[in-house]
Design an enzyme around this catalytic site. Structure first.
Site: not given
Length: 370
Positions: A110, A140, A218
């Protein structure tokens, strides 16, 4: 940002002539006394000796110094359609880490999804343009390759997530809110969590930690106390959007299976048994618990096991999968998570309900991408 307001200018009331003279003389004398007191206190104080760091502190300092050069600051450019139909370029940011000496960098899918250009900044160097060589939205995870590979690349050491224990100390390094190379410390709060990703899939075996993880973390590494990679920081659970002490990391054992495939093939293996499930929304609206099969592929393990799909002409539900290896399955995401847990080439035991009867069948898990 704090806003500081100026104090209101003091109001001086008109006084009688005698009192005014007294106030004037006091104002002329006061600064001299104040300056005298300030000059007596102007010398800086002596610094107390610190002594050696505690062994625990030195261990953390060494961990950060050894690990931080392997952490990447990732920025992206994405073209989006503007309000009036024109193209607008938006920027994003995230974290990543060096995977190998060939210039591969791992991050979350993402972070780079839809990016037109990607830049990676390592240590104190300049941003290096990179290309996306593979992405797996189901996990992911994504892999970048630097277009200009520095000779000083330091891949992060790999650990294992299989033998993690709740209560272990962990460290997250990343770029929360764009603040580069931020270190936070916490514990393994829980294991075997499930993290929803894309296409109704879930990542099983996810690590939960209370190490502070915020937007921008992230794709960054979660490390154990030996400085080894044990997970990829991916998500937080928070009503405010900032850390609330519940963060999630993709386990490194899964990362170590997916990343080589992304480097070699550009895509990751997709575990399955050869069925096309009916939309979970439709199943939920019908009040059905389990996985309803819309189709069974010819020559697949599901067909070999004799599984029957829903028949729209008769309304017969066919076989509804309600368990995998003794664990209950109520939704499609749970079913997919159990296949992920088992892994490709494993044989799983399905609990299947047809009408009022239940039975168990053994099915091989295959890579749907071949």
């Amino acid at each position: 940002m704090k806003t500081f307001r100026s104090a209101p200018f003091p109001l001086i009331a008109t006084a009688a002539p005698g009192l005014a003279a007294l106030l004037l003389s006091a104002s002329l004398l006061a600064p001299t006394a104040v300056c005298a007191r300030e000059s007596a206190q102007a010398a800086p104080r002596a610094v107390a000796p610190r002594g050696a760091l505690l062994s625990e502190e030195q261990a953390v300092v060494s961990l950060f110094e050894q690990s931080s050069p392997s952490v990447a600051y990732i920025t992206t450019e994405t073209v989006q359609r503007g309000v009036f139909g024109g193209a607008e370029v938006s920027q994003g940011a995230g974290s990543g880490f060096v995977w190998d000496a060939s210039g591969h960098v791992v991050t979350n899918f993402h972070v780079v999804k839809g990016a037109r250009r990607v830049f990676v900044q390592l240590d104190a160097g300049k941003p290096i343009e990179a290309e996306v060589v593979g992405g797996a939205p189901e996990y992911d995870l994504a892999v970048l390759r630097l277009k200009n590979v520095p000779r000083t690349l330091r891949p992060v050491p790999l650990g294992s997530s299989r033998d993690l224990r709740i209560g272990q100390t962990v460290y997250a390094i990343g770029n929360p809110f764009g603040l580069q190379r931020t270190l936070t410390k916490g514990l393994v709060s829980a294991l075997d969590r499930e993290l929803p990703t894309a296409n109704f899939r879930e990542v099983a075996g996810v690590i939960q930690t209370d190490a502070a993880i915020n937007p921008g973390n992230s794709g960054g590494p979660l490390l154990d106390s030996a400085g080894r990679l044990i997970g990829v920081n991916t998500a937080i659970r928070s009503a405010s959007g900032s850390s609330s002490g519940i963060g999630f990391a993709i386990p490194v054992d899964l990362v170590n299976r997916v990343v080589p495939s992304l480097i070699n093939r550009g895509q990751a293996p997709l575990p399955g048994i050869g069925v096309t499930p009916i939309s979970p929304d439709q199943v939920a609206r019908a009040g059905i618990s389990g996985v309803v099969l819309g189709a069974v592929g010819r020559g697949t393990p599901a067909a070999s096991a004799g599984l029957q799909p829903y028949n729209p002409q008769t309304g017969d539900l066919g076989d509804v999968i309600i368990g995998v290896n003794g664990r209950p399955v109520q939704t499609l995401s749970t079913f997919v998570g159990e296949l992920e847990r088992a892994g490709i080439d494993a044989t799983v035991e399905l609990t299947v309900r047809r009408g009022e009867k239940e039975r168990r069948v053994r099915v091989k898990v295959i890579d749907l991408r071949g």
